[in-house]
Write a protein that holds these residues in place. Structure first.
Motif, short mmCIF file in Angstrom:
data_model
loop_
_atom_site.label_atom_id
_atom_site.label_comp_id
_atom_site.label_asym_id
_atom_site.label_seq_id
_atom_site.Cartn_x
_atom_site.Cartn_y
_atom_site.Cartn_z
N LYS A 148 28.17 41.25 29.34
CA LYS A 148 28.15 39.50 30.64
C LYS A 148 29.82 39.24 30.28
CE LYS A 148 26.95 35.57 30.02
NZ LYS A 148 25.96 34.04 30.24
N ASP A 149 29.98 39.08 28.74
CA ASP A 149 31.75 38.27 28.77
C ASP A 149 32.50 39.32 29.60
OD1 ASP A 149 30.26 36.45 27.29
OD2 ASP A 149 30.40 37.25 25.45
N ASN A 150 32.43 41.04 29.39
CA ASN A 150 33.26 41.72 29.92
C ASN A 150 33.17 41.46 31.44
OD1 ASN A 150 34.12 43.16 27.14
ND2 ASN A 150 32.54 44.18 26.79
N ALA A 151 32.16 41.57 32.14
CA ALA A 151 32.25 41.79 33.42
C ALA A 151 33.09 40.48 33.83
CB ALA A 151 30.99 41.93 33.18
N ILE A 152 32.43 39.36 32.99
CA ILE A 152 33.19 38.30 33.52
C ILE A 152 34.78 38.47 33.34
CG2 ILE A 152 33.73 35.64 33.00
CD1 ILE A 152 30.81 35.22 32.08
N LYS A 153 35.41 38.75 32.10
CA LYS A 153 36.35 39.02 32.08
C LYS A 153 37.07 40.13 33.25
CE LYS A 153 37.02 38.90 26.86
NZ LYS A 153 36.96 39.99 25.91
N TYR A 154 36.24 41.08 33.69
CA TYR A 154 36.56 41.78 34.91
C TYR A 154 36.88 41.01 36.02
CZ TYR A 154 35.84 45.10 38.14
OH TYR A 154 35.71 45.70 39.36
N TRP A 155 35.82 40.33 36.24
CA TRP A 155 35.97 39.52 37.45
C TRP A 155 37.30 38.38 37.16
CZ3 TRP A 155 34.45 41.21 41.90
CH2 TRP A 155 33.40 41.59 42.52
N THR A 156 37.34 38.32 36.88
CA THR A 156 38.12 37.23 36.27
C THR A 156 39.68 37.64 36.75
OG1 THR A 156 37.52 35.77 34.28
CG2 THR A 156 40.11 35.62 34.55
N GLU A 157 39.81 39.30 36.20
CA GLU A 157 41.15 39.30 36.62
C GLU A 157 41.31 40.50 37.68
OE1 GLU A 157 44.39 40.46 35.15
OE2 GLU A 157 43.12 39.20 33.35
N LEU A 158 39.68 40.70 38.18
CA LEU A 158 40.14 41.04 40.24
C LEU A 158 40.42 39.64 40.62
CD1 LEU A 158 39.61 42.96 41.39
CD2 LEU A 158 37.49 42.64 41.70
N LEU A 159 39.82 38.44 40.40
CA LEU A 159 39.82 37.66 41.28
C LEU A 159 41.62 37.21 41.23
CD1 LEU A 159 36.71 36.03 41.55
CD2 LEU A 159 37.39 37.31 42.76
N LYS A 160 41.83 37.05 40.05
CA LYS A 160 43.41 36.34 39.80
C LYS A 160 44.35 36.94 41.19
CE LYS A 160 43.72 35.76 34.84
NZ LYS A 160 44.34 36.37 33.97
N ILE A 161 44.26 38.03 41.83
CA ILE A 161 45.25 39.35 42.55
C ILE A 161 44.95 38.84 44.07
CG2 ILE A 161 46.00 40.94 40.63
CD1 ILE A 161 44.59 43.11 41.96
N LYS A 162 43.72 38.31 44.45
CA LYS A 162 42.74 38.01 46.02
C LYS A 162 43.49 39.12 46.71
CE LYS A 162 43.86 33.28 45.16
NZ LYS A 162 44.85 32.65 45.04
N PRO A 163 42.58 40.79 45.69
CA PRO A 163 42.50 41.24 46.40
C PRO A 163 42.06 41.96 48.77
CG PRO A 163 41.31 42.26 45.00
CD PRO A 163 42.03 40.50 45.16
N PRO A 164 42.99 42.21 48.82
CA PRO A 164 42.43 42.71 50.49
C PRO A 164 41.23 43.54 50.63
CG PRO A 164 44.11 44.27 50.29
CD PRO A 164 44.23 43.23 48.74
N GLN A 165 40.55 44.54 49.36
CA GLN A 165 39.44 44.55 49.27
C GLN A 165 38.68 44.77 47.32
OE1 GLN A 165 40.09 48.10 50.86
NE2 GLN A 165 39.81 49.64 48.82
N TYR A 166 37.81 44.56 47.49
CA TYR A 166 37.89 44.44 46.22
C TYR A 166 37.47 46.20 45.31
CZ TYR A 166 37.27 40.55 46.57
OH TYR A 166 37.43 38.62 46.88
N SER A 167 37.58 46.36 44.29
CA SER A 167 37.09 48.06 43.81
C SER A 167 36.04 47.95 43.43
CB SER A 167 38.39 48.10 42.32
OG SER A 167 38.24 46.47 41.96
N TYR A 168 35.51 47.10 42.85
CA TYR A 168 33.37 47.24 42.63
C TYR A 168 32.64 47.70 44.02
CZ TYR A 168 29.27 45.16 40.65
OH TYR A 168 27.95 45.33 40.54
N LEU A 169 32.08 48.20 43.66
CA LEU A 169 31.18 48.89 44.10
C LEU A 169 29.74 49.27 43.65
CD1 LEU A 169 32.70 51.44 46.49
CD2 LEU A 169 32.74 49.51 47.28
N GLY A 170 29.23 48.69 43.10
CA GLY A 170 27.94 48.23 41.83
C GLY A 170 28.33 49.10 40.77
#
Length: 183
Positions: free
Chosen positions: A161-183
């Motif tokens: 869970k901690d690593n997944a939170i780090k993942y989303w923290t990094e991803l949300l910082k850049i506000k991408p036009p689409q998300y790289s996460y598909l499950g």
């Protein structure tokens, strides 16, 4: 960037891995749908994506069974179906860049214990979604997912869970036009 959102998404992502292990596919679909609703997609888009992701997980399990049985052709058929389901997720979410193929491939290589190929396709999945301008973020996201996989195998939910939170923290910082996460 909303730290609360990253924490919520990270917890949901970690739950998905455990729900997959427990073969609780309806709950997995619901958790995936919740992620997409939190990201701003409509309820219909989110539910459709969640169901497709759940189906992809089930098909990937079928691929593993075919692999264990030594039936390479059947295994590849299942992985192509996984790619098709993940491509449907992309279509549902109106993504412009095809990343489904790389998610399917890293799932396959991860299960075949081919670490280099896994890392390459994890990176390509993220790089294609976030682009050159966010190259460093793509590398960080790849590392986070590798750590999630490593820790998940040891059944450490808190660190996953901690690593997944780090993942989303990094991803949300850049506000991408689409998300790289598909499950």
């Amino acid at each position: 960037m909303n730290e609360t959102l990253a924490a919520t998404l990270g917890e949901l992502q970690a739950q998905i891995y455990w729900l997959h292990d427990a073969e609780e596919f309806a709950q997995l679909a619901s958790a995936a749908a919740t992620i997409y609703m939190k990201l701003g997609y409509t309820q219909q888009q989110a539910e459709t994506a969640g169901n497709l992701i759940s189906q992809a997980y089930q098909l990937s399990d079928d691929a593993v069974l075919a692999q264990k049985a030594g039936n390479f052709d059947k295994e590849m058929q299942f992985y192509h179906q996984v790619k098709d389901k993940l491509t449907q997720v992309e279509t549902t979410l109106v993504y412009q860049t095809s990343i489904a193929i790389h998610q399917m491939k890293w799932w396959m290589y991860f299960r075949h214990k081919q670490k280099l190929q896994t890392i390459i396709h994890l990176f390509l999945q993220h790089f294609k979604a976030v682009g050159w301008i966010n190259l460093l973020t793509a590398i960080k996201l790849t590392y986070c997912l590798m750590e999630i996989g490593r820790v998940h195998k040891s059944r450490d939910f808190k660190t996953t869970k901690d690593n997944a939170i780090k993942y989303w923290t990094e991803l949300l910082k850049i506000k991408p036009p689409q998300y790289s996460y598909l499950g």
